[in-house]
Design a protein around this motif. Sequence first.
Motif, PDB file in Angstrom:
ATOM      1  N   LEU A 145       2.352  -0.693   8.126  1.00 39.84           N
ATOM      2  CA  LEU A 145       1.747   0.216   9.111  1.00 39.84           C
ATOM      3  C   LEU A 145       0.399  -0.316   9.593  1.00 39.84           C
ATOM      4  O   LEU A 145       0.056  -0.184  10.773  1.00 39.84           O
ATOM      5  CB  LEU A 145       1.577   1.610   8.495  1.00 39.84           C
ATOM      6  CG  LEU A 145       2.875   2.317   8.083  1.00 39.84           C
ATOM      7  CD1 LEU A 145       2.560   3.664   7.435  1.00 39.84           C
ATOM      8  CD2 LEU A 145       3.804   2.498   9.281  1.00 39.84           C
ATOM      9  N   ASP A 146      -0.352  -0.934   8.673  1.00 44.96           N
ATOM     10  CA  ASP A 146      -1.648  -1.502   9.056  1.00 44.96           C
ATOM     11  C   ASP A 146      -1.474  -2.631  10.072  1.00 44.96           C
ATOM     12  O   ASP A 146      -2.286  -2.782  10.995  1.00 44.96           O
ATOM     13  CB  ASP A 146      -2.381  -2.040   7.813  1.00 44.96           C
ATOM     14  CG  ASP A 146      -2.851  -0.916   6.891  1.00 44.96           C
ATOM     15  OD1 ASP A 146      -2.918   0.241   7.353  1.00 44.96           O
ATOM     16  OD2 ASP A 146      -3.132  -1.207   5.706  1.00 44.96           O
ATOM     17  N   VAL A 147      -0.429  -3.426   9.908  1.00 44.52           N
ATOM     18  CA  VAL A 147      -0.172  -4.517  10.850  1.00 44.52           C
ATOM     19  C   VAL A 147       0.156  -3.963  12.232  1.00 44.52           C
ATOM     20  O   VAL A 147      -0.378  -4.428  13.251  1.00 44.52           O
ATOM     21  CB  VAL A 147       0.976  -5.417  10.357  1.00 44.52           C
ATOM     22  CG1 VAL A 147       1.368  -6.423  11.435  1.00 44.52           C
ATOM     23  CG2 VAL A 147       0.577  -6.151   9.085  1.00 44.52           C
ATOM     24  N   ARG A 198       4.668  -0.811  -0.645  1.00 45.11           N
ATOM     25  CA  ARG A 198       3.787  -1.612   0.213  1.00 45.11           C
ATOM     26  C   ARG A 198       3.969  -1.272   1.691  1.00 45.11           C
ATOM     27  O   ARG A 198       3.621  -2.066   2.563  1.00 45.11           O
ATOM     28  CB  ARG A 198       4.057  -3.102  -0.025  1.00 45.11           C
ATOM     29  CG  ARG A 198       3.787  -3.553  -1.444  1.00 45.11           C
ATOM     30  CD  ARG A 198       4.166  -5.001  -1.666  1.00 45.11           C
ATOM     31  NE  ARG A 198       3.385  -5.898  -0.825  1.00 45.11           N
ATOM     32  CZ  ARG A 198       3.592  -7.212  -0.755  1.00 45.11           C
ATOM     33  NH1 ARG A 198       4.558  -7.764  -1.470  1.00 45.11           N
ATOM     34  NH2 ARG A 198       2.846  -7.970   0.035  1.00 45.11           N
ATOM     35  N   GLN A 247       2.372   0.755   3.500  1.00 46.58           N
ATOM     36  CA  GLN A 247       1.112   0.906   4.221  1.00 46.58           C
ATOM     37  C   GLN A 247       0.652  -0.419   4.818  1.00 46.58           C
ATOM     38  O   GLN A 247       0.044  -0.446   5.896  1.00 46.58           O
ATOM     39  CB  GLN A 247       0.030   1.448   3.284  1.00 46.58           C
ATOM     40  CG  GLN A 247      -1.281   1.795   3.977  1.00 46.58           C
ATOM     41  CD  GLN A 247      -1.109   2.827   5.084  1.00 46.58           C
ATOM     42  OE1 GLN A 247      -0.445   3.842   4.903  1.00 46.58           O
ATOM     43  NE2 GLN A 247      -1.695   2.570   6.245  1.00 46.58           N
ATOM     44  N   GLU A 248       0.979  -1.548   4.141  1.00 46.36           N
ATOM     45  CA  GLU A 248       0.618  -2.863   4.679  1.00 46.36           C
ATOM     46  C   GLU A 248       1.308  -3.101   6.019  1.00 46.36           C
ATOM     47  O   GLU A 248       0.721  -3.685   6.938  1.00 46.36           O
ATOM     48  CB  GLU A 248       1.010  -3.959   3.691  1.00 46.36           C
ATOM     49  CG  GLU A 248       0.265  -3.917   2.369  1.00 46.36           C
ATOM     50  CD  GLU A 248       0.736  -5.005   1.427  1.00 46.36           C
ATOM     51  OE1 GLU A 248       0.797  -6.176   1.852  1.00 46.36           O
ATOM     52  OE2 GLU A 248       1.056  -4.698   0.260  1.00 46.36           O
ATOM     53  N   ALA A 250      -0.770  -1.307  13.471  1.00 49.60           N
ATOM     54  CA  ALA A 250      -1.942  -0.644  14.048  1.00 49.60           C
ATOM     55  C   ALA A 250      -2.964  -1.642  14.588  1.00 49.60           C
ATOM     56  O   ALA A 250      -3.935  -1.242  15.232  1.00 49.60           O
ATOM     57  CB  ALA A 250      -2.603   0.254  12.999  1.00 49.60           C
ATOM     58  N   ASP A 251      -2.761  -2.922  14.331  1.00 51.00           N
ATOM     59  CA  ASP A 251      -3.711  -3.960  14.748  1.00 51.00           C
ATOM     60  C   ASP A 251      -3.048  -4.833  15.823  1.00 51.00           C
ATOM     61  O   ASP A 251      -2.201  -5.672  15.532  1.00 51.00           O
ATOM     62  CB  ASP A 251      -4.107  -4.810  13.540  1.00 51.00           C
ATOM     63  CG  ASP A 251      -5.292  -5.723  13.833  1.00 51.00           C
ATOM     64  OD1 ASP A 251      -5.339  -6.297  14.935  1.00 51.00           O
ATOM     65  OD2 ASP A 251      -6.167  -5.857  12.957  1.00 51.00           O
ATOM     66  N   VAL A 294      -2.461 -11.674   7.208  1.00 47.32           N
ATOM     67  CA  VAL A 294      -1.409 -10.787   6.723  1.00 47.32           C
ATOM     68  C   VAL A 294      -0.646 -11.514   5.630  1.00 47.32           C
ATOM     69  O   VAL A 294      -0.470 -12.736   5.695  1.00 47.32           O
ATOM     70  CB  VAL A 294      -0.462 -10.364   7.872  1.00 47.32           C
ATOM     71  CG1 VAL A 294       0.239 -11.563   8.470  1.00 47.32           C
ATOM     72  CG2 VAL A 294       0.554  -9.343   7.408  1.00 47.32           C
TER      73      VAL A 294
END
Length: 305
Positions: free
Chosen positions: A72-74, A67, A69-70, A76-77, A181
């Motif tokens: 990394l997505d945070v 998980r 990528q979850e 990035a936001d 999230v």
Amino acid sequence: MSQSAVPSETEDEFRRGILFGLAAYGMWGFFPAYYKLTDTVPADLVVAHRIAWSVLFVGGFLYMRGRWQEVLDVFADAAILKKLAISAGFISVNWLVFVWAIANEQVLDVSLGYFINPLVSILVGLIVLRERMSRGQYIACALAGFAVVLQAVLAGGLPWVSLVLAFSFAGYGYVRKVTPVKATPGLFVETVLLFPMAAGYLLLNLSWGVDALILNDLPVLAALAGTGIVTALPLIFFSSAARRLPLFMLGLMQYIAPSIHFLMAVYVWGEPLDQAKLAGFALIWLALVVFTLDSWRNARKSVTS
């Protein structure tokens, strides 16, 4: 064997949800007993360790579950990251007061704080989200407010530990509610954001000659390392329960933890339950009965409508 004798998949998931919920709230209930293992360490150092070990354990869990990528997505936001920085501030205050109260034999105040918490959350919804309150919720909040005033008058001061715990956790819950999230990646990012301050504080204490790493007491160091596990595990269980149970049932389960706190404070650690505290608890319990019945009626109306 008839088909009706075979438990349906929905029933099986419901039972799993109950078990996950009991495990989560049961673990949260026994948190004071765990942190008694570290009460020889100042609360600020315990929290610094908790942050550092949580980064290690929760990060490892997310990586092994694929998980990452979850996370990394945070990062990035920027908008989500900003909200998690605010929630990290709330939870760090909550952790610090919680650990301090346990070390200073104020577990009854911890219990009261988490009994008050759902009622404080209603007030947060009223003030911040402009949510409408039902008559039952108004009565419950009024009773809780009277309980706090009664404690202040009879005990000679506001129950500040209870109030800080209730308001900091309600604030944390509000921020997390409006932040898109999931629970575990959110916790990891929060602790990562807090990690530089925690690590810096530990290093600063080392420079002052303080055994901030607690290397001279291996059992206590092991307990500090375990704070990463005991922080993450009930949250993981709670997330699993939340996916399987209706919110009303989760709402009832939230009283398990402060009930365990109360029983252990009185019957295990012998904290004094004077008339002022008992009166305050009695009013809070009455408020929670009103709140629960009101929530149950509203839940039935929503199902039948």
